[in-house]
Design a protein around this motif. Structure first.
Motif, mmCIF file in Angstrom:
data_model
loop_
_atom_site.group_PDB
_atom_site.id
_atom_site.type_symbol
_atom_site.label_atom_id
_atom_site.label_comp_id
_atom_site.label_asym_id
_atom_site.label_seq_id
_atom_site.Cartn_x
_atom_site.Cartn_y
_atom_site.Cartn_z
ATOM 1 N N SER A 73 0.625 -1.135 -0.060
ATOM 2 C CA SER A 73 0.028 -0.057 -0.104
ATOM 3 C C SER A 73 0.725 1.312 0.063
ATOM 4 N N ALA A 74 2.201 1.193 0.526
ATOM 5 C CA ALA A 74 3.126 2.282 0.513
ATOM 6 C C ALA A 74 3.573 2.431 -0.944
ATOM 7 N N SER A 75 3.324 1.900 -2.008
ATOM 8 C CA SER A 75 4.156 2.027 -3.175
ATOM 9 C C SER A 75 3.209 2.974 -4.158
ATOM 10 N N PRO A 76 3.963 3.647 -4.945
ATOM 11 C CA PRO A 76 3.104 4.535 -5.696
ATOM 12 C C PRO A 76 2.094 4.045 -6.900
ATOM 13 N N LEU A 77 2.471 2.854 -7.172
ATOM 14 C CA LEU A 77 1.474 2.118 -8.179
ATOM 15 C C LEU A 77 0.075 1.880 -7.237
ATOM 16 N N LEU A 79 -1.685 3.685 -6.020
ATOM 17 C CA LEU A 79 -2.725 4.914 -5.873
ATOM 18 C C LEU A 79 -3.278 4.884 -7.276
ATOM 19 N N LYS A 80 -3.002 3.865 -8.166
ATOM 20 C CA LYS A 80 -3.499 3.667 -9.568
ATOM 21 C C LYS A 80 -4.936 2.886 -9.291
ATOM 22 N N GLU A 87 3.313 -0.922 -17.046
ATOM 23 C CA GLU A 87 3.489 -0.833 -15.792
ATOM 24 C C GLU A 87 4.030 -2.179 -14.956
ATOM 25 N N GLN A 91 8.040 -3.718 -13.073
ATOM 26 C CA GLN A 91 7.931 -4.152 -11.485
ATOM 27 C C GLN A 91 8.809 -5.477 -11.491
ATOM 28 N N GLY A 135 9.377 -4.132 -2.391
ATOM 29 C CA GLY A 135 8.355 -3.528 -3.489
ATOM 30 C C GLY A 135 8.006 -4.222 -4.691
#
Length: 205
Positions: A73-77, A79-80, A87, A91, A135
């Motif tokens: 949940s801390a990954s910028p991904l 938020l998508k 994408e 990863q 990550g």
């Protein structure tokens, strides 16, 4: 396996003399066990490249399912709203050792190019730690992330894929067509179907 937890415990309370053995295997091994009468029934994923009718087994659809991605949940991904092909290719990916997951990833790579797969394992805790501490992204069927204590919403974000539909995919049960199933076996199926209907409703809500 978490899908079976409640139904097995409650079923055992109702029928204490029944001996239950649950084994987690790959789908082909499950098909072989049911065909060879080593197992009364098996739960597998049915998709377009798996033709159950050629096995001589009966398949009953229980739950429509689809692939999703799990990431910290801390990954910028996180938020998508969804994950696209490029994408995902950017990863590091960790996979659960499952026939359909491997087929899906092979098909994805044939269409979109190679993916950095760090490892494949049946150890869910190792997958969780790779996602949280390094990550990584994991992919799997949506129901497999439900009722798993490690994959709580505050730890792992579950995202759909922005990809063309692979066609209908189902979790279902296989049994031998010609076998006469016991009353206890039929009752277990009734309980399992009831639990999966409730799960399906919660997945849609």
């Amino acid at each position: 396996m978490s899908l079976l937890e409640r139904v097995v415990i409650e079923f055992k309370k109702k029928f204490p003399d029944v001996k239950l053995e649950i084994v987690e295997k790959g789908s082909q091994d499950i098909i072989d066990d049911v065909n060879q009468d080593k197992s009364d029934l098996g739960l597998i994923i049915l998709f377009k490249n798996r033709l159950i009718e050629r096995t001589g087994l009966a398949f009953e659809r229980l739950l429509p399912v689809h692939m999703v991605a799990g990431i910290s949940s801390a990954s910028p991904l996180a938020l998508k709203p969804a994950v696209g092909p490029e994408e995902l290719r950017q990863q590091t990916v960790v996979l659960y050792n499952d026939d359909y997951v491997k087929w899906y990833m092979d098909d994805f790579q044939s269409l979109y190019g190679p993916v950095d797969v760090l490892f494949t394992t049946n150890n869910r805790d190792l997958i969780f730690r790779a996602c949280m501490n390094h990550g990584a992204v994991t992919i799997g069927l949506n129901f497999s992330f439900m009722n798993e204590p490690a994959f709580r919403k505050d730890n792992i974000a579950i995202l759909d894929f922005d990809l063309p539909d692979h066609g209908p995919v189902y979790l279902g049960v296989i049994q031998r067509k010609e076998k006469t199933h016991s009353q206890v076996s039929r009752r277990f199926m009734e309980w399992l179907k009831h639990d999966l209907e409730e799960l399906g409703a919660s997945m849609q809500s």
